[in-house]
Design a protein around this motif. Sequence first.
Motif: not given
Length: 158
Positions: A133-151
């Motif tokens: 939560q950055a002020g007024l904004f809700l930001v998806d800051e960090t993604w922990t990537l799974g194996p399919y993401f790389f495919l």
Amino acid sequence: MQVDQFSIFFIISLLAALLTLVLAVVTQRSNPPNDTLSFSWLMLLVAIWCGSVAIGMEATSEQAAFYWIIMRMIGVIFSPVAWVFMVLQYTGQDKLVRFRNVLLALVVPLVSLALFITNDSHHLFFSQIEYLQAGLFLVDETWTLGPYFFLHLLYSYG
């Protein structure tokens, strides 16, 4: 009002969405539809991508933010297909831009979207998204990537 990096990113994302949406509409109206169809689809997908980033930042809950992440991923996942067909049209290889070829090219993106939407049951696309939560904004800051993401990444850049 304090202007921070998230406010600037929100404004740029919104402007990019509006600009690409205008490009999609104007291009289709001012040219023969078949000559610019792939470009218009690409611009529409980029508009969805950018617009959902901006709107998602305005979300008031993680659940609402995730809905806009899904919308963003529609643009992200399908843009490479539109890009390839736009290049084929631009280089005069229209004979390759056929319904059958488009359907074949959409198989992997459709699988990717299905895996993304159902990710909670298998975590193949990502295992976690951390929000900030950055002020007024809700930001998806960090993604922990799974194996399919790389495919998906290999397919998209390939």
